[in-house]
Design an enzyme around this catalytic site. Structure first.
Site, PDB file in Angstrom:
ATOM      1  N   MET A  48       0.839  -1.275  -0.012  1.00 50.80           N
ATOM      2  CA  MET A  48       0.073   0.283  -0.089  1.00 50.80           C
ATOM      3  C   MET A  48       0.909   1.234   0.070  1.00 50.80           C
ATOM      4  SD  MET A  48      -3.361  -0.984   1.958  1.00 50.80           S
ATOM      5  CE  MET A  48      -2.789  -1.048   3.655  1.00 50.80           C
ATOM      6  N   GLY A  49       1.952   1.180  -0.572  1.00 52.51           N
ATOM      7  CA  GLY A  49       3.193   2.174  -0.564  1.00 52.51           C
ATOM      8  C   GLY A  49       3.863   2.692   0.708  1.00 52.51           C
ATOM      9  N   HIS A  55       9.516  -3.692   3.217  1.00 49.67           N
ATOM     10  CA  HIS A  55       9.327  -3.900   1.637  1.00 49.67           C
ATOM     11  C   HIS A  55      10.326  -4.073   0.670  1.00 49.67           C
ATOM     12  CE1 HIS A  55       5.721  -1.099   3.036  1.00 49.67           C
ATOM     13  NE2 HIS A  55       5.307  -2.083   2.680  1.00 49.67           N
ATOM     14  N   GLU A 168       5.827 -11.305   7.283  1.00 51.26           N
ATOM     15  CA  GLU A 168       5.337 -12.224   8.416  1.00 51.26           C
ATOM     16  C   GLU A 168       4.654 -11.124   9.337  1.00 51.26           C
ATOM     17  OE1 GLU A 168       8.366 -14.891   9.706  1.00 51.26           O
ATOM     18  OE2 GLU A 168       7.699 -16.414   8.320  1.00 51.26           O
ATOM     19  N   LYS A 169       4.981  -9.975   9.270  1.00 52.11           N
ATOM     20  CA  LYS A 169       4.490  -8.996  10.266  1.00 52.11           C
ATOM     21  C   LYS A 169       2.963  -9.218  10.165  1.00 52.11           C
ATOM     22  CE  LYS A 169       4.139  -4.488   9.944  1.00 52.11           C
ATOM     23  NZ  LYS A 169       2.648  -3.993  10.323  1.00 52.11           N
ATOM     24  N   ASP A 170       2.469  -9.233   9.079  1.00 53.70           N
ATOM     25  CA  ASP A 170       0.882  -9.614   8.850  1.00 53.70           C
ATOM     26  C   ASP A 170       0.785 -11.147   8.848  1.00 53.70           C
ATOM     27  OD1 ASP A 170      -0.165  -6.709   8.520  1.00 53.70           O
ATOM     28  OD2 ASP A 170       1.267  -6.595   7.249  1.00 53.70           O
ATOM     29  N   MET A 204       8.971  -2.844  11.124  1.00 58.55           N
ATOM     30  CA  MET A 204       8.706  -1.641  10.372  1.00 58.55           C
ATOM     31  C   MET A 204       7.292  -1.728   9.796  1.00 58.55           C
ATOM     32  SD  MET A 204      12.272  -1.428   8.235  1.00 58.55           S
ATOM     33  CE  MET A 204      13.842  -1.125   9.059  1.00 58.55           C
ATOM     34  N   SER A 205       7.013  -0.599   9.769  1.00 61.75           N
ATOM     35  CA  SER A 205       5.628  -0.538   9.059  1.00 61.75           C
ATOM     36  C   SER A 205       5.491   0.912   8.651  1.00 61.75           C
ATOM     37  CB  SER A 205       4.531  -0.526  10.475  1.00 61.75           C
ATOM     38  OG  SER A 205       3.179  -0.026  10.141  1.00 61.75           O
ATOM     39  N   ARG A 207       2.829   2.714   9.065  1.00 57.65           N
ATOM     40  CA  ARG A 207       2.319   3.589   9.940  1.00 57.65           C
ATOM     41  C   ARG A 207       3.361   4.400  10.811  1.00 57.65           C
ATOM     42  NH1 ARG A 207      -3.333   1.604  10.217  1.00 57.65           N
ATOM     43  NH2 ARG A 207      -3.514  -0.027   8.840  1.00 57.65           N
TER      44      ARG A 207
HETATM   45  O1  PAF Z   1      -0.119  -5.746   3.533  1.00 61.39           O
HETATM   46  C1  PAF Z   1      -0.553  -4.901   2.807  1.00 61.39           C
HETATM   47  O2  PAF Z   1      -0.008  -3.774   2.768  1.00 61.39           O
HETATM   48  C2  PAF Z   1      -2.006  -4.907   2.279  1.00 61.39           C
HETATM   49  O3  PAF Z   1      -2.601  -5.628   3.207  1.00 61.39           O
HETATM   50  C3  PAF Z   1      -1.883  -5.473   0.728  1.00 61.39           C
HETATM   51  C4  PAF Z   1      -1.473  -7.050   0.933  1.00 61.39           C
HETATM   52  C5  PAF Z   1      -1.164  -4.821  -0.267  1.00 61.39           C
HETATM   53  C6  PAF Z   1      -3.219  -5.646   0.152  1.00 61.39           C
HETATM   54  O4  PAF Z   1      -3.950  -4.445   0.004  1.00 61.39           O
END
Ligand code: PAF
Length: 300
Positions: A48-49, A55, A168-170, A204-205, A207
């Site tokens: 999501m940028g 990333h 893996e954070k999510d 890292m996020s 946010r």
């Molecule tokens: O993890 C994210 O950034 C988002 O949930 C994803 C996988 C890009 C979907 O919008």
């Protein structure tokens, strides 16, 4: 910022940087057809940028295992249950493109508009992920995984990657994407990549950029507590560790614990009785001011 107005900037970014940015479905699909005609492989990193080192490490892995890396940058409205959070989510396309440029020119950015993806119906498809969607984040973020499933499935259809990379954070999201691929027989290999942390230990996020200095200072307490919880889980029950974590957060003035759960990594269900045959992970969600931070740690 409205996406239509950003389209004007895409041309500008394309002109200055070598990383290609596509916003139209037809453009990216034409490009992908060319790649596939050359029998080359595509590694896909959906984002999501507001890109950070975490990333970049996913993109670096995608590049090392494929001929081309496609990075989607799209703030997906259907996965937000909070309009304010969606509005405030950082949108930094130019900086993102510049950061990617430092890695390689064989990176394609796919940054579509909301209209291009959803036309005039910004709604999520409803999914069943065999119960994974009802645990943890699913309890606190209504409809979140329907939104994630909708956009990731759509991107898989458009980008048709060979491999896709998720952090893996999510961890719950990663499990759900694996389930999505299995249920819909989508021919893509999903790779989970380890959590990247700031020097302080804070995961890292995107946010994190919104954290005010006083909150940034205390936020590493989240990972420190996870590390201590891991040690305690060696000798104590999941319940005892969970109680201990609650008490630790009760002493913290600036951080508000939303949940701490020790769960089975396969079912994501909260552990009631420990078994040596199972693998567990501790999951946490915390508010630092109005910013929601999540993290997790493998326990065995
Ligand atoms: O993890 C994210 O950034 C988002 O949930 C994803 C996988 C890009 C979907 O919008």
């Amino acid at each position: 910022m409205h996406f239509a107005s950003k389209n004007i900037k895409f041309a500008h970014v394309n002109f200055l940087l070598k990383v290609k940015i596509f916003s139209e479905i037809k453009q990216i699909q034409n490009f992908i057809t060319q790649i596939k005609l050359k029998n080359q492989t595509i590694g896909f990193v959906p984002t999501m940028g507001a890109l950070h080192q975490g990333h970049l490490s996913l993109v670096a892995q995608a590049l090392s295992e494929n001929n081309v890396a496609v990075v989607s940058i799209f703030v997906n409205p259907t996965q937000f249950d909070n309009a304010e959070d969606l509005k405030k989510y950082p949108r930094t396309l130019e900086a993102d493109a510049e950061l990617l440029q430092t890695l390689s020119k064989d990176i394609i950015v796919y940054a579509p508009s909301v209209d291009a993806i959803y036309q005039n119906k910004v709604v999520a498809q409803h999914f069943s992920f065999d119960g994974l969607e009802h645990e943890m984040e699913g309890k606190f973020r209504d409809g979140h995984f329907d939104g994630v499933g909708t956009i990731v499935k759509r991107f898989f259809e458009i980008v048709t990657p060979n491999n896709a990379y998720f952090g893996e954070k999510d961890f719950q999201q990663l499990a759900i994407i694996k389930k999505l691929v299995e249920k819909y027989s989508i021919p893509v290999k999903i790779t989970g990549c380890k959590i990247h942390r700031e020097a302080s230990g804070l995961a890292m996020s995107s946010r994190n950029t919104r954290l005010k200095p006083e909150y940034k200072k205390v936020a590493p307490f989240i990972y420190k507590t996870l590390q201590s919880a891991k040690i305690k889980f060696g000798t104590k029950s999941a319940n005892k560790v969970t109680e201990w974590v609650s008490k630790e957060f009760a002493k913290q003035q600036l951080l508000e614990l939303e949940y701490f759960i020790i769960a089975d990594v396969k079912t994501l269900k909260t552990v009631k009785r420990k078994s040596n045959k199972k693998n567990y992970r501790a999951f946490i969600a915390v508010y630092a001011d109005d910013i929601r931070l999540i993290d997790n740690i493998a326990l065995n």
